[in-house]
Design a protein around this motif. Structure first.
Motif, short mmCIF file in Angstrom:
data_model
loop_
_atom_site.label_atom_id
_atom_site.label_comp_id
_atom_site.label_asym_id
_atom_site.label_seq_id
_atom_site.Cartn_x
_atom_site.Cartn_y
_atom_site.Cartn_z
N ALA A 46 0.69 -1.45 -0.48
CA ALA A 46 -0.21 -0.12 0.22
C ALA A 46 0.84 1.37 -0.18
O ALA A 46 0.44 1.98 -0.30
N THR A 47 1.81 1.72 0.94
CA THR A 47 2.49 2.44 1.38
C THR A 47 3.58 2.68 -0.22
O THR A 47 3.62 3.98 -0.89
N ILE A 48 3.52 1.51 -1.72
CA ILE A 48 4.55 1.70 -2.34
C ILE A 48 3.54 2.34 -3.51
O ILE A 48 4.14 2.79 -4.17
N GLN A 49 3.20 1.74 -3.76
CA GLN A 49 1.64 2.73 -4.17
C GLN A 49 1.64 3.58 -4.59
O GLN A 49 1.02 4.46 -5.34
N ARG A 50 1.33 3.92 -2.92
CA ARG A 50 1.47 5.34 -2.81
C ARG A 50 2.20 6.60 -3.27
O ARG A 50 2.68 7.72 -3.78
N ILE A 51 3.62 5.88 -3.48
CA ILE A 51 4.79 6.31 -3.97
C ILE A 51 4.42 6.12 -5.55
O ILE A 51 4.60 7.71 -6.16
N GLU A 52 3.58 5.52 -6.25
CA GLU A 52 4.15 5.57 -7.28
C GLU A 52 3.19 6.37 -7.99
O GLU A 52 3.14 7.60 -8.85
#
Length: 210
Positions: free
Chosen positions: A105-111
């Protein structure tokens, strides 16, 4: 040999055998503690796999990178406090699995943050899975090698190509530790968490003082 003398010899022999058995038991118990190898959680590096971060997205990206670090710290603390709990699958089900979900979820927010101002990166979710290793020296999954850490003495911050935004990069300490005794694990984990917080705070200062 007089009967009284025989009794004395038998008594001393019994005491000697009992003492030897006790010494062996103590040695075995202390030896088990010496050979205990504490485990820590190791995750693939996300910051080193990012493309150039647009300046407009830098604050949000930095915040989520800090969150990724806090998630690892919390998972390692959970690993220490839950030692001996559950069955063989406890660590995977109760710690590593939930950690991977949070990281996705956190990596997707970065993307998404990068994608608002530039081409959205893809495939970073593959860096979400973490592993368990001994003494903080566990490597990340082979399919997702971490970015090369700068050697000691390298510049403290490096510019993101084409973006003008900078982040602070520090040599890895956890990966250079020997096997950590179980008795020292809690204190070592606490200080590794402090090192991570120091980097997070420095990166936040870097953004706010730009």
């Amino acid at each position: 040999m007089p009967r009284r003398r025989l009794k004395q010899v038998a008594l001393f022999a019994g005491i000697a055998v009992t003492g030897a058995v006790a010494a062996i038991g103590i040695a075995a118990a202390s030896g088990g503690g010496t050979n205990t190898v504490a485990q820590t959680i190791s995750c693939p590096d996300v910051a080193g796999r990012l493309p150039a971060v647009p300046a407009a997205a830098q604050a949000e990206v930095t915040s989520n990178l800090a969150l990724l670090q806090r998630q690892i710290v919390e998972a390692n603390q959970r690993l220490v406090t839950s030692a001996g709990q559950g069955g063989p699958a406890f660590v995977q089900n109760a710690i590593l699995g939930p950690l991977a979900d949070k990281r996705v979820a956190t990596i997707q927010r970065i993307e998404i943050a990068i994608g608002r101002h530039a081409a959205r990166p893809t495939g970073l979710e593959s860096l979400a899975t973490c592993t368990l290793g001994a003494g903080g020296a566990a490597p990340p999954p082979a399919a997702n090698p971490p970015a090369t850490k700068p050697p000691a003495g390298a510049p403290a911050s490096t510019p993101a190509a084409g973006s003008g935004a900078r982040t602070i990069s520090c040599p890895d300490v956890a990966g250079r530790l020997p096997a950590v005794p179980a008795a020292a694990q809690a204190e070592v984990t606490s200080n590794l968490a402090l090192l991570q917080r120091q980097i997070v705070e420095a990166n936040q200062r870097l953004v706010t003082s730009a």
